[in-house]
Design an enzyme around this catalytic site. Structure first.
Site, PDB file in Angstrom:
ATOM      1  N   ASN A 124       4.606 -55.363  10.303  1.00 43.56           N
ATOM      2  CA  ASN A 124       4.927 -55.680  11.704  1.00 43.56           C
ATOM      3  C   ASN A 124       6.414 -55.984  11.920  1.00 43.56           C
ATOM      4  O   ASN A 124       6.903 -55.941  13.050  1.00 43.56           O
ATOM      5  CB  ASN A 124       4.094 -56.862  12.222  1.00 43.56           C
ATOM      6  CG  ASN A 124       2.638 -56.510  12.486  1.00 43.56           C
ATOM      7  OD1 ASN A 124       1.763 -57.361  12.465  1.00 43.56           O
ATOM      8  ND2 ASN A 124       2.355 -55.229  12.742  1.00 43.56           N
ATOM      9  N   SER A 162      -5.872 -52.134   6.462  1.00 45.96           N
ATOM     10  CA  SER A 162      -4.438 -52.280   6.743  1.00 45.96           C
ATOM     11  C   SER A 162      -3.751 -53.341   5.885  1.00 45.96           C
ATOM     12  O   SER A 162      -3.080 -54.236   6.407  1.00 45.96           O
ATOM     13  CB  SER A 162      -4.217 -52.572   8.232  1.00 45.96           C
ATOM     14  OG  SER A 162      -4.659 -51.504   9.008  1.00 45.96           O
ATOM     15  N   ASP A 179      -6.915 -57.214  16.277  1.00 49.83           N
ATOM     16  CA  ASP A 179      -6.253 -55.975  16.700  1.00 49.83           C
ATOM     17  C   ASP A 179      -6.624 -55.654  18.146  1.00 49.83           C
ATOM     18  O   ASP A 179      -7.720 -55.990  18.602  1.00 49.83           O
ATOM     19  CB  ASP A 179      -6.683 -54.833  15.755  1.00 49.83           C
ATOM     20  CG  ASP A 179      -5.761 -53.629  15.855  1.00 49.83           C
ATOM     21  OD1 ASP A 179      -4.697 -53.725  16.499  1.00 49.83           O
ATOM     22  OD2 ASP A 179      -6.112 -52.577  15.286  1.00 49.83           O
TER      23      ASP A 179
HETATM   24  C1  FPP Z   1      -2.542 -56.510  16.928  1.00 47.55           C
HETATM   25  O1  FPP Z   1      -2.450 -56.003  18.214  1.00 47.55           O
HETATM   26  C2  FPP Z   1      -2.126 -57.889  16.916  1.00 47.55           C
HETATM   27  C3  FPP Z   1      -0.962 -58.336  16.362  1.00 47.55           C
HETATM   28  C4  FPP Z   1      -0.001 -57.444  15.707  1.00 47.55           C
HETATM   29  C5  FPP Z   1      -0.557 -59.728  16.422  1.00 47.55           C
HETATM   30  C6  FPP Z   1      -1.624 -60.770  16.497  1.00 47.55           C
HETATM   31  C7  FPP Z   1      -1.034 -61.907  17.202  1.00 47.55           C
HETATM   32  C8  FPP Z   1      -1.676 -62.781  17.988  1.00 47.55           C
HETATM   33  C9  FPP Z   1      -3.122 -62.763  18.140  1.00 47.55           C
HETATM   34  C10 FPP Z   1      -0.955 -63.819  18.783  1.00 47.55           C
HETATM   35  C11 FPP Z   1      -0.138 -64.795  18.045  1.00 47.55           C
HETATM   36  C12 FPP Z   1      -0.784 -65.415  16.880  1.00 47.55           C
HETATM   37  C13 FPP Z   1      -0.913 -66.748  16.667  1.00 47.55           C
HETATM   38  C14 FPP Z   1      -1.480 -67.230  15.379  1.00 47.55           C
HETATM   39  C15 FPP Z   1      -0.554 -67.770  17.655  1.00 47.55           C
HETATM   40  P1  FPP Z   1      -1.541 -54.734  18.494  1.00 47.55           P
HETATM   41  O2  FPP Z   1      -0.283 -55.189  19.134  1.00 47.55           O
HETATM   42  O3  FPP Z   1      -1.340 -53.945  17.248  1.00 47.55           O
HETATM   43  O4  FPP Z   1      -2.450 -53.992  19.506  1.00 47.55           O
HETATM   44  P2  FPP Z   1      -2.564 -52.401  19.723  1.00 47.55           P
HETATM   45  O5  FPP Z   1      -3.010 -51.808  18.405  1.00 47.55           O
HETATM   46  O6  FPP Z   1      -3.614 -52.295  20.773  1.00 47.55           O
HETATM   47  O7  FPP Z   1      -1.227 -51.920  20.170  1.00 47.55           O
END
Ligand code: FPP
Length: 245
Positions: A70, A198, A22
């Site tokens: 998501n 979550s 996250d």
């Molecule tokens: C949470 O950050 C992260 C995600 C929803 C996606 C995770 C994805 C990756 C690490 C990259 C792609 C994955 C692979 C396996 C290649 P957020 O966007 O919710 O962050 P925030 O809460 O700060 O807005």
């Protein structure tokens, strides 16, 4: 926030580490960069963490990459995340195969684009005999949905006369989850300071140590992982029993 500490004594490395990745968006916002840049750097952290876990002798690493919720993000961001997953699979299959890592993807893959489903099938097939480390990526995954699916399977088996009421126990249930062939996580880490599960591995988290760290996922590195392992070692896992004297 936990500070990185050098590890002084031999540490027990958790057999199964699961991570709720996250903070990509906040990492990007802090730098006035587009969100996609946070996700790109998040994908770099995925590769890096896999390598470090392999080096440390972790048997199973599970990463929460995309939740069933998501799908409600703006279409452009969903496309960016699918693009990164596609890129990761294309680029990493050979490397995982050579390094002895077995890749599995858990979640409702029917909602994924067909070319990604094909890449996942290929990666799982090519790495199925590998045994150095099990890397599980949760995509389009929701624990409540996983539990409902398992319940439906149990009800259907019962209706067919294949499973009596007495045979419905924890084992019958666990064997119908996506994670049937991997041990439950010993340590679940969530980055970015949020303190929630979550909808991640709700059944499997029963006895896991939970660790919430302030680091945003793109910054998660070896020092952050070693600090998490040291914290895990400082905890006493009792599984409901009395403390050791
Ligand atoms: C949470 O950050 C992260 C995600 C929803 C996606 C995770 C994805 C990756 C690490 C990259 C792609 C994955 C692979 C396996 C290649 P957020 O966007 O919710 O962050 P925030 O809460 O700060 O807005």
């Amino acid at each position: 926030m936990l500070e990185a500490q050098p590890i002084a004594e031999p540490q027990i490395v958790p057999r199964h580490i699961a991570i709720i990745m996250d903070g990509n968006g906040r990492w990007a916002r802090k730098r006035r960069l587009p969100r996609v840049e946070g996700h790109r750097r998040g994908a770099d952290a995925v590769r890096r963490t896999g390598e470090i876990c392999k080096e440390l002798g972790v048997s199973c690493l599970t990463l929460f990459a995309f939740s069933s919720e998501n799908w409600n993000r703006p279409a452009a961001e969903v496309d960016d995340l699918m693009g990164l997953l596609r890129h990761y699979l294309r680029r990493e299959i050979g490397e995982l195969e050579r390094n002895g890592i077995r890749l599995s993807v858990i979640g409702d893959r029917t909602r994924l684009p067909q070319d990604i489903i094909d890449l996942i099938d290929e990666a799982e097939f090519r790495t199925q005999s590998n045994s150095v480390m099990r890397l599980t990526i949760a995509v389009s995954y929701g624990a409540q949905d996983e539990i409902v699916r398992a319940t439906r399977e149990i009800a259907a088996a019962h209706a067919r006369g294949e499973l009596s009421l007495d045979e419905i126990d924890e084992q019958a249930f666990a064997s119908r989850l996506y994670t049937a062939d991997i041990p439950d996580p010993d340590l679940i880490i969530r980055t970015s300071g949020e303190q929630r599960l979550s909808n991640f591995m709700l059944w499997q988290a029963a006895y896991a140590e939970l660790l919430f760290v302030d680091t945003y996922w793109p910054d998660f590195d070896k020092s952050a992982l070693l600090t998490a392992i040291a914290e895990y070692n400082a905890r006493e896992r009792r599984y409901g029993a009395r403390p050791a004297r």
